[in-house]
Design an enzyme around this catalytic site. Sequence first.
Site, PDB file in Angstrom:
ATOM      1  N   GLU A  16      -0.901   5.631  -0.507  1.00 17.59           N
ATOM      2  CA  GLU A  16      -2.178   5.326   0.126  1.00 17.59           C
ATOM      3  C   GLU A  16      -2.183   5.666   1.615  1.00 17.59           C
ATOM      4  O   GLU A  16      -2.678   4.926   2.447  1.00 17.59           O
ATOM      5  CB  GLU A  16      -2.540   3.854  -0.089  1.00 17.59           C
ATOM      6  CG  GLU A  16      -2.738   3.479  -1.536  1.00 17.59           C
ATOM      7  CD  GLU A  16      -3.175   2.034  -1.720  1.00 17.59           C
ATOM      8  OE1 GLU A  16      -3.989   1.774  -2.626  1.00 17.59           O
ATOM      9  OE2 GLU A  16      -2.695   1.170  -0.956  1.00 17.59           O
ATOM     10  N   ASP A  20      -3.773  -1.847 -10.594  1.00 13.20           N
ATOM     11  CA  ASP A  20      -3.813  -2.602  -9.334  1.00 13.20           C
ATOM     12  C   ASP A  20      -4.443  -3.975  -9.526  1.00 13.20           C
ATOM     13  O   ASP A  20      -5.593  -4.179  -9.159  1.00 13.20           O
ATOM     14  CB  ASP A  20      -4.596  -1.801  -8.291  1.00 13.20           C
ATOM     15  CG  ASP A  20      -4.455  -2.354  -6.881  1.00 13.20           C
ATOM     16  OD1 ASP A  20      -3.654  -3.277  -6.681  1.00 13.20           O
ATOM     17  OD2 ASP A  20      -5.151  -1.859  -5.985  1.00 13.20           O
ATOM     18  N   GLU A  34      -7.794 -10.509  -4.939  1.00 10.32           N
ATOM     19  CA  GLU A  34      -8.389  -9.275  -4.421  1.00 10.32           C
ATOM     20  C   GLU A  34      -9.456  -8.707  -5.345  1.00 10.32           C
ATOM     21  O   GLU A  34     -10.514  -8.282  -4.901  1.00 10.32           O
ATOM     22  CB  GLU A  34      -7.297  -8.236  -4.184  1.00 10.32           C
ATOM     23  CG  GLU A  34      -7.825  -6.899  -3.707  1.00 10.32           C
ATOM     24  CD  GLU A  34      -6.728  -5.861  -3.504  1.00 10.32           C
ATOM     25  OE1 GLU A  34      -7.072  -4.704  -3.229  1.00 10.32           O
ATOM     26  OE2 GLU A  34      -5.529  -6.212  -3.636  1.00 10.32           O
TER      27      GLU A  34
END
Length: 840
Positions: free
Chosen positions: A299, A378, A406
Amino acid sequence: MRAHWGILGIFVGLVAAEDGLNGWLRYAPLPENLRPSTTKLPSLIVALNTTETSNTPVSVAAKELQAGIQGILGTQLEIATEATNTSIVVGTIAAYSDKYRELNASLLEKDGYWLVKKGAKVRILGQNERGALYGAFEYLSRLARGDFSDVDIVSNPDAPIRWTNEWDNLDGSIERGYAGPSIFFRNGGIVKDLTRVAQYARLLASLGLNGIVVNNVNAKPEMLTEINIDGLGRIADTIRPYGLQLGISLNFASPQLLGGLSTFDPLDSQVVAWWTEKTNKLYKRVPDLAGYLIKASSEGQPGPLTYNRTLADGANLFAKAVEPHGGIVMFRAFVYNHHADWNDWKFDRANAAVEFFKHLDGQFHDNVVVQIKYGPIDFQVREPASPLFANIPNTNMAIELQITQEYLGHQDHLVYIPPLWKEILDFDMRVDSKPSLVRDIVAGRRYKKKLGGYAGVVNVGTNTTWMGSHLALSNLYAYGRLAWNPTQDSKALLEDWTKLTFGHDRSVLDTITKISMESWPAYENYTGNLGIQTLTDILYTHFGPNPASQDGNGWGQWTRADGETIGMDRTVKNGTGNAGQYPPELAAKYENIETTPEELLLWFHHVNYTTRLSTGKTVIQHFYDAHYAGAATAQTFVTEWESLRGKIDTERFEHMLFRLKFQAGHSLVWRDAVNGFYRNLSGIPDELGRVWNHKYRIEAESMQLTGYVPVKVTPSETGSNFTAIVVADPTTGARGEAVATLDVSPGTYDIAINYYDVTDGRAHYGAFLNDEPLLEWIGDLEDKLGHAFSTKLDGHSATRIGIEGVELRKGDVLKIIGVVDGIERAPLDYVSILPAGIVD
């Protein structure tokens, strides 16, 4: 009429009761009916391994026992030097053997404890001081839960690594943090007052956790300046008495960015020397530094792939630096291409971990642990277990679980996550056709490795609730308990936490257990089911709905949805081959659509919307029904919680009522947005006629508007009828009016108002019936909730407020006035006039 203040809540005048700071370590007085009537209680505490000035885990254990018994039983015990038959003795088993009599410690492993209670005689003996502290907390937990039974137990941790990963930044912000700023950092350095850090260490120690990585995996090189190294030493000094070791995340390019070198090539001798020197400085200040956590070549973060070196080369660079000091390196397996070609139907982000790491198996140093997210993508609401667990048997592994929500509602949606974790930990990978439970793999048992364990991304903040929500703290509690013993039942853990946190009232216990255990299935239903992932906005805040954002980009969290089909084809025969990364038994199961579990159908297979499930429903009808069912369950959380009024202290009761009402309203936003998106994309109507058919709604744009103008909402499905209204004049203080004449039969109704609460503005609203005020509120959720907010009219800012029990007649006039503040132009979406018991 009863005002339903919903998400806004009014706290003025409420008596502050409990703010959550002590979490499950409240040591509240035990109710009389649970106190032992005949059992004799200990009369004093003897702490071994200590002196009068000691500040070690055993001395902490003694003080904790003293404070706990005082709180729970109202009895003050002195800390003495000589034991009696009615004393608590706490210390290491070696110290006990030296002072009293030699004991066989063969059953105790590192960090383990031996707890023996017979009447008023209690012995809490650890393999080391840390273990003694863990045993003391276990004893107090039993007392706080009203358990005074005699015991003789040996308890050892399942795995040596039991850490939290904090994603705190040096400036005091927290990535994916929803509970205020960092307790560790501020303004580029370590905070001066570490009181909250000590309080956090106490909570973690009570769970048997032994390490904290204090900074973000997206690390800054400035973490390693001289002043910050000293600050890290102060953190280590603060947490050490609780048996916790400090760990830090590193920026791979620090030799270049901080050290002034021309390279950060892991095989360059200058780079090796730089990291060796910096590591030695760290260990000089923090001799018990646990080690490093590394996110590299992922990332946009720098890493060894920049120089065509392997990930093993990168990990081993740090492993060699910390090895002389006894440190370890946690190296994240979260490496993937986030600029993938959406048009390549063979590309699959879910394949990345195996593609990057399998060929390196056996090349990592013995003190390297590959840290693997539980699933291949994820932290989604549902994924299969990562196939990497089955592909690197010669490498130490740890599982990465995310306690911070998240993708699961940012702590403003109740989601009790341990049932999800348990499905993964109990999952059998069937390596070599032999039992291969994930929990046995990460503990090191399955492949006979010495290192392994657990990393929990937790992101506590300065909010006194620690995580932004009182009920969210159950996830941290259960994580720690599972890291110690992953065979425990998630419901039983929840019940223990509830007793410790909210007391022993049966209705409180039953209600919190019920809504918490229903929360993950409900959230999965109203966000994304059948393995499609959480259909949130992956390009923005990860909070509200935006199914379109999943596709057409380089991030690889794709659904491959079009007008006729949906789902990733991960078969070997026709798709990305992901099914083939699993051992043969599982590969065959996932390859065949008939044997793939339906909860993972769209994870492994690309199917028509009209494909029939085992229930007889089509995939698209299942979507419609599941989203309605999930949102309906979320509505019940409010009424269930309201039944506890007076049984929970006012502060915590109102705090959670506020959030559960927000969740109830936002679940409807999710339901309508996802169903509307797929209704539009597929062209297939809902068999029950619910989608796009809201007979109780008055669209804001259809009301008589003065000063308001219609605007399109983006994404369109996050607005009812794709449209909202905003005050035309963007100047702060400008106002608009929206008026509707009601066509209803006489009766009692609930009024719900959906609007958008964007950040950087606090618009004022008023609702009036026949010019008499019904409700006033402010668009200030950014001051009351912790989720990542939006500056747009979208699924993140969409929300609802309501008024219950309003007497209405035909011809009544409802007026809503909005006043602009900042960028918030008092946006409205719709009004619902609801007969009692109806949710639109």
